[in-house]
Design an enzyme around this catalytic site. Structure first.
Site, PDB file in Angstrom:
ATOM      1  N   HIS A  59      46.785  50.723  40.465  1.00 38.80           N
ATOM      2  CA  HIS A  59      47.915  49.676  40.840  1.00 38.80           C
ATOM      3  C   HIS A  59      48.395  50.377  42.315  1.00 38.80           C
ATOM      4  O   HIS A  59      48.680  49.931  43.338  1.00 38.80           O
ATOM      5  CB  HIS A  59      48.973  49.738  39.759  1.00 38.80           C
ATOM      6  CG  HIS A  59      48.537  48.702  38.855  1.00 38.80           C
ATOM      7  ND1 HIS A  59      48.871  48.642  37.818  1.00 38.80           N
ATOM      8  CD2 HIS A  59      47.879  47.470  38.897  1.00 38.80           C
ATOM      9  CE1 HIS A  59      48.450  47.475  36.964  1.00 38.80           C
ATOM     10  NE2 HIS A  59      47.738  46.841  37.789  1.00 38.80           N
ATOM     11  N   CYS A  96      33.882  35.219  56.054  1.00 39.39           N
ATOM     12  CA  CYS A  96      34.833  35.936  55.512  1.00 39.39           C
ATOM     13  C   CYS A  96      34.482  37.272  54.681  1.00 39.39           C
ATOM     14  O   CYS A  96      35.401  37.734  54.249  1.00 39.39           O
ATOM     15  CB  CYS A  96      35.492  34.892  54.466  1.00 39.39           C
ATOM     16  SG  CYS A  96      34.707  34.471  52.949  1.00 39.39           S
TER      17      CYS A  96
HETATM   18  C1  PEP Z   1      31.883  37.990  50.084  1.00 41.43           C
HETATM   19  O1  PEP Z   1      31.294  38.148  49.138  1.00 41.43           O
HETATM   20  O2  PEP Z   1      31.671  38.206  51.190  1.00 41.43           O
HETATM   21  C2  PEP Z   1      33.501  37.683  49.682  1.00 41.43           C
HETATM   22  C3  PEP Z   1      34.261  37.540  50.836  1.00 41.43           C
HETATM   23  O3  PEP Z   1      33.875  37.526  48.413  1.00 41.43           O
HETATM   24  P1  PEP Z   1      34.296  38.773  47.776  1.00 41.43           P
HETATM   25  O4  PEP Z   1      34.385  39.968  48.695  1.00 41.43           O
HETATM   26  O5  PEP Z   1      35.607  38.488  47.054  1.00 41.43           O
HETATM   27  O6  PEP Z   1      33.265  38.677  46.693  1.00 41.43           O
END
Ligand code: PEP
Ligand code: MG
Length: 737
Positions: A358, A669
């Site tokens: 945390h 992302c």
């Molecule tokens: C990914 O897999 O690139 C992603 C953005 O999702 P996470 O990192 O939450 O698995």
């Protein structure tokens, strides 16, 4: 060599790892080896970053002076450079023999050295020597090689710098809890109070029970107040961490155990100590890493009870200082910092703790660099320390020279940050004027406003699992509506992509039944999990649509979709949530729906889904994991895991081409979106939307403004012709200025 001997040595290594300092650990080991195999000398050498060999510890060699051998010097250097054992008699006759007068080595007439290899590199050498000119028996040599594999693991964790004879600049490696670099003076958080409590008899049992009831009430009250402060500063999700302490405190079993201990004639503090230990051991014995990490909550409560009883809580006066303060402690809790003025805090160092702690989430939210899990430290209040959380280490007793160097780095960072700040409100455009949209990744309430402040074009990935994971129960539909509304309203009409729950694998939900899977990353995670528990997904769709009432900027993102039936079932559920809400009289707009491209199978299916989805977001973290067959969380293969691997780069190019052909919007992302070389490459391959941690946005904006699309395309063309990620990175260095 008998099996018992091997077991004995394994036990010694395990015990040694508990010794308070690295020096004591290695000395215990060499003494034990020479004792168990009856040999006159056993020495352990460790390679330094400049490829010298330092004698860490020796049983049998005189060591009144430090022994440091130059690169490839002596027989030790030969073992290291050849990456192979040497077992000889009369070593003094060998052409590579190097006589070190201070060691009194001339008394020994046999030499056997084995290389210690870690992650493919020789990091040290184990040497045994005997007075008699007798070769070491083959089975003894084999035994030393086996032992070498264990020792390599142990000494890999000892930074060579910390074993030099100069105690300045002692480096301790941990894990990064929150990025950044800082220099400050240490303020120790005393947490060992409970550990030092002795088992003294209790004179008045009834009075002690009454004391417990009063203390419980007092701490309940303190926790309530801390929760209000944290909620005001950082939002409800983070404040709910304190609910975990409250929950234990209210638990009947917890109170009963304390009372039982007191009735056995023990003092209140001893009863608390025993009870905390009992529950903490239970958590620590669990397989699930998230639940295991929760033992920190119960220990944090123990510390809180202790300090409240003794009246020894840290207050803002304690950290009044002219200079920045770095909090250092075995385990620093949310309670510890809830009431401190955070402007003064420049860093956090914990002896224990991991990336799931945390305190890591908290320090991230507060923007304070944190290094966790450095092991216990022998430091004093007021000592200087450097926290380099970007590289996951700290430097104790930094020399003046090093402090100066770090101050220069910090100054230039601050100056650069000012340059970046001046452009926060401007859109991200390349040098030749092409607009690139930069979104923020979020999941904590505390991330929302930094994204807005850093000029994000919206939220590209809202990870809903985070508010789910830090609660004690599944959040209700109404609770979820509140959380999503906060994100949506902060971004007004800018796009917000809310991803449905992506739990399973490394992100289990602690309060749901946990199924042990042999390969969790290939098991019930992401959309597979929520389709199996479709009531959770349906509630989530309803909550997202209700939170988006009257808005058209909200999009639903599905994680880990890899098969048509998964997409169809999810769309069908979204439709039924929409119908239900319409029938209930809620005026909802159906959100746009898209998928993460993380499972390689998805790529070939995109043409089939062209009429079902509005957009895709490339999850490069998981896409790399599955394409490369490399666990993204496994430190043993961490150096192989690189999203700039040519296979990943080519697949991203393929995704972009398919999406263009079928007119599907694409964004990315994963972590790649904030790696400068990857960003220029992605833009060169035509990607125009990137989503990243909000802290990275200003820098990426600046980076883009110093490149033209033509630069980026030229780099992409060359990178696509490379067959290793190292080659792409090397090329990238020339392009990324
Ligand atoms: C990914 O897999 O690139 C992603 C953005 O999702 P996470 O990192 O939450 O698995
Ligand atoms: Mg993912």
């Amino acid at each position: 060599m008998s099996k018992n001997t091997v077991m004995e040595l394994t036990r010694i290594i395990q015990n040694a790892s508990l010794a308070p300092s690295s020096k004591e650990q290695v000395q215990i080991i060499v003494d034990a080896i020479s004792d168990v195999i009856h040999i006159d000398v056993c020495s352990l050498y460790r390679k330094t970053p400049s490829n010298k060999m330092i004698l860490l510890a020796s049983h049998g060699l005189a060591s009144n002076r430090p022994v440091i051998l130059g690169e490839n010097q002596g027989l030790v250097g030969r073992v290291a450079s050849q990456r192979h054992s040497i077992n000889i008699i009369n070593p003094e006759l060998h052409p590579d023999y190097l006589y070190v007068p201070s060691s009194k080595e001339e008394e020994f007439h046999s030499f056997c050295g084995v290389p210690l290899v870690h992650h493919g590199e020789v990091i040290g050498v184990l040497v045994v020597q005997s007075r008699r000119a007798e070769l070491l028996a083959t089975e003894q040599e084999a035994f030393l090689s086996t032992l070498g594999a264990h020792l390599a693991l142990l000494i890999a964790n000892i930074p060579a710098e910390s074993l030099t004879f100069n105690q300045e600049n002692e480096k301790k490696v941990g894990v990064s809890g929150s990025p950044g670099i800082s220099i400050g003076r240490i303020k120790l958080i005393k947490s060992s109070g409970l550990n030092s409590v002795q088992d003294n008899p209790c004179t008045d049992i009834e009075e002690e029970i009454e004391n417990w009831k009063q203390l419980r009430e007092q701490v309940r009250q303190e926790l309530k107040e801390e929760r209000i402060t944290v909620e005001r500063e950082l939002g409800d999700s983070l404040a709910s961490v304190l609910d975990a302490y409250q929950l234990f405190l209210d638990d009947i079993g917890f109170s009963q155990k304390i009372e039982t201990e007191i009735r056995r004639g023990k003092t209140l503090l001893w009863a608390i100590k025993q009870t905390i230990k009992f529950f903490s051991d239970q958590f620590q014995a669990m397989d699930d890493p998230y639940l295991q990490a929760r033992h920190e909550d119960i220990n944090a409560l123990g510390n809180k009870l202790y300090h409240s009883w003794q009246g020894t809580h840290l207050t803002s006066e304690d950290i009044q200082s002219e200079e920045p303060v770095i909090l250092v402690g075995e385990q620093i809790t949310v309670s510890d910092i809830a009431n401190l003025p955070t402007e003064q805090l420049a860093g956090i160092i914990c002896y224990t703790g991991a990336a799931l702690s945390h305190i890591a989430i908290f320090s991230n939210a507060l923007g304070i660099p944190a290094v966790l899990g450095v092991g216990s430290l022998n430091v004093q209040d007021g000592d200087y320390v450097i926290v380099n959380a970007d590289s996951a280490y700290i430097v104790l007793k930094p020399s003046r020279q090093l402090i100066k160097e770090y101050q220069v780095v910090l100054k230039s960072r601050q100056a650069f940050d000012e340059t970046l700040k001046a452009k926060l409100k401007e859109p991200a455009v390349t040098q030749d004027g092409v607009r690139i949209q930069l979104f923020a990744n979020s999941g904590l309430q505390a991330d929302i406003m930094p994204g807005v402040r850093n000029g994000a074009d919206g939220i590209g990935l809202y990870r809903t699992e985070i508010p789910f994971m830090i609660r004690q129960n599944l959040p209700t539909e109404d609770e979820q509506v509140k959380v999503y509304q906060q994100v949506i309203s902060a971004y007004e009409s800018k796009p917000v992509y809310i991803r449905t729950l992506d739990v399973g694998a490394d992100k289990p939900l602690p309060y749901l039944p946990h199924v042990v899977e042999e390969n969790p990353a290939l098991g019930l995670r992401g959309i597979r999990f929520t389709l199996d528990n479709l009531q959770i997904l349906l509630t989530q769709f309803r909550a997202i649509m209700r939170a988006a009432e009257g808005k058209s900027n909200v999009n639903v993102l599905l994680p880990m979709v890899g098969a048509t039936q998964e997409l169809d079932q999810s769309i069908e559920l979204l439709e039924s949530a929409y119908r239900q809400l319409s029938e209930e009289g809620v005026s909802v707009t159906k959100p746009k729906i898209g998928i993460m491209v993380e499972v390689p199978a998805t790529i070939s299916l995109l043409p089939f889904w062209k009429n079902k989805i509005d957009f895709v977001s490339i999850g490069s973290n998981d896409l790399s994991q599955y394409l490369l067959a490399l666990d993204r969380n496994n430190t043993l293969v961490a150096k192989l895991y690189d999203p700039l691997h040519p296979a990943v780069v080519h697949e991203i190019k393929r995704i972009k081409s398919i999406a263009d052909q079928y007119e599907i919007d694409v964004s990315l992302c994963g972590e790649m979106a904030s790696d400068p070389i990857a960003v220029v490459l992605l833009v060169g391959m035509g990607i125009r939307r990137l989503s990243m941690s909000s802290a990275k946005i200003p820098y990426i904006k600046w980076l883009l403004s110093s490149h033209t699309i033509q630069d980026a395309e030229e780099f992409a063309a060359k990178a696509l012709a490379c067959d290793t990620s190292a080659a792409i990175r090397e090329l990238g260095k020339d392009f990324v200025r």
